[in-house]
Design a protein around this motif. Structure first.
Motif, mmCIF file in Angstrom:
data_model
loop_
_atom_site.group_PDB
_atom_site.id
_atom_site.type_symbol
_atom_site.label_atom_id
_atom_site.label_comp_id
_atom_site.label_asym_id
_atom_site.label_seq_id
_atom_site.Cartn_x
_atom_site.Cartn_y
_atom_site.Cartn_z
ATOM 1 N N LYS A 122 0.839 -1.192 0.000
ATOM 2 C CA LYS A 122 0.000 0.000 0.000
ATOM 3 C C LYS A 122 0.877 1.245 0.000
ATOM 4 O O LYS A 122 1.746 1.411 0.860
ATOM 5 C CB LYS A 122 -0.917 -0.008 1.237
ATOM 6 C CG LYS A 122 -1.745 1.246 1.422
ATOM 7 C CD LYS A 122 -2.713 1.476 0.301
ATOM 8 C CE LYS A 122 -3.516 2.745 0.520
ATOM 9 N NZ LYS A 122 -4.303 3.100 -0.630
ATOM 10 N N GLN A 123 0.654 2.117 -0.973
ATOM 11 C CA GLN A 123 1.377 3.378 -1.070
ATOM 12 C C GLN A 123 0.588 4.466 -0.332
ATOM 13 O O GLN A 123 -0.645 4.425 -0.293
ATOM 14 C CB GLN A 123 1.573 3.774 -2.534
ATOM 15 C CG GLN A 123 2.412 2.785 -3.321
ATOM 16 C CD GLN A 123 3.805 2.613 -2.741
ATOM 17 O OE1 GLN A 123 4.500 3.579 -2.451
ATOM 18 N NE2 GLN A 123 4.204 1.354 -2.530
ATOM 19 N N PRO A 124 1.269 5.442 0.236
ATOM 20 C CA PRO A 124 0.555 6.537 0.919
ATOM 21 C C PRO A 124 -0.408 7.254 -0.031
ATOM 22 O O PRO A 124 -0.157 7.363 -1.237
ATOM 23 C CB PRO A 124 1.681 7.473 1.351
ATOM 24 C CG PRO A 124 2.900 6.605 1.402
ATOM 25 C CD PRO A 124 2.717 5.583 0.313
ATOM 26 N N ASP A 125 -1.506 7.715 0.532
ATOM 27 C CA ASP A 125 -2.478 8.499 -0.226
ATOM 28 C C ASP A 125 -3.131 9.511 0.714
ATOM 29 O O ASP A 125 -2.625 9.734 1.814
ATOM 30 C CB ASP A 125 -3.504 7.600 -0.933
ATOM 31 C CG ASP A 125 -4.323 6.733 0.015
ATOM 32 O OD1 ASP A 125 -4.477 7.089 1.211
ATOM 33 O OD2 ASP A 125 -4.834 5.693 -0.428
ATOM 34 N N HIS A 126 -4.241 10.101 0.311
ATOM 35 C CA HIS A 126 -4.892 11.135 1.124
ATOM 36 C C HIS A 126 -5.429 10.596 2.448
ATOM 37 O O HIS A 126 -5.619 11.359 3.385
ATOM 38 C CB HIS A 126 -6.009 11.808 0.339
ATOM 39 C CG HIS A 126 -7.173 10.899 0.065
ATOM 40 N ND1 HIS A 126 -7.153 9.948 -0.937
ATOM 41 C CD2 HIS A 126 -8.372 10.787 0.668
ATOM 42 C CE1 HIS A 126 -8.285 9.294 -0.926
ATOM 43 N NE2 HIS A 126 -9.047 9.772 0.036
#
Length: 164
Positions: A122-126
């Motif tokens: 999982k990549q960082p997001d809002h």
């Protein structure tokens, strides 16, 4: 043969009355329901945790059950959104908790997931600042008390609290 109007009077009004009472209680006493997933990678004895952008601490992935969703459907949606994780077998409902810190009407179902796949980290997001698997004996600093309690209840046979 029974008269259709008589049949409606006997069952229709009571059905309508039951629906009206249900609507009254939904409006008068709304309850929220959420799910959390305790994703356990048995091979590495690790669990998947997330850190939101809007609240402090590391916690189990999950969220609210939307109108028309089952708990399992909400869990699958939240795991995909927050961790790129797909269920490979039905999750196991371990416990239900009253989340009195959230509201006077919030309840959370905790599921244990041991059969899953992750398409990519999982990549960082809002919404999600960080996410990953952590060994049970080396959880990250800032893991929330509720998360620590759920892990202890499942893996160390601690008594299950009715509260989140």
């Amino acid at each position: 043969m029974a008269n259709p109007e008589d049949a409606f009077r006997q069952t229709g009004w009571s059905g309508l009355r039951a629906r009206l009472f249900h609507l009254y209680f939904v409006l008068r006493r709304p309850m929220t329901l959420g799910v959390r997933g305790l994703i356990h990678d048995a091979a590495n004895n690790s669990v998947f945790l997330i850190r939101h952008t809007y609240v402090p601490g590391w916690q189990l992935p999950g969220g609210g059950v939307e109108t028309g969703e089952t708990l399992a459907e909400a869990l699958a949606r939240e795991l995909a959104e927050e961790g790129n994780i797909a269920l490979a077998a039905p999750p196991v409902l371990k416990s239900m908790h009253f989340n009195r810190r959230s509201s006077r009407r919030d309840h959370v179902g905790l599921y244990l997931i041991e059969h899953f796949s992750q398409t990519a980290p999982k990549q960082p997001d809002h919404e999600i600042a960080e996410a990953g698997f952590f060994p049970l004996d080396r959880l990250p600093e800032g893991t929330t008390p509720a998360t620590l309690r759920r892990i202890a209840e499942v893996f160390r046979d601690e008594p299950t609290s009715p509260y989140w």
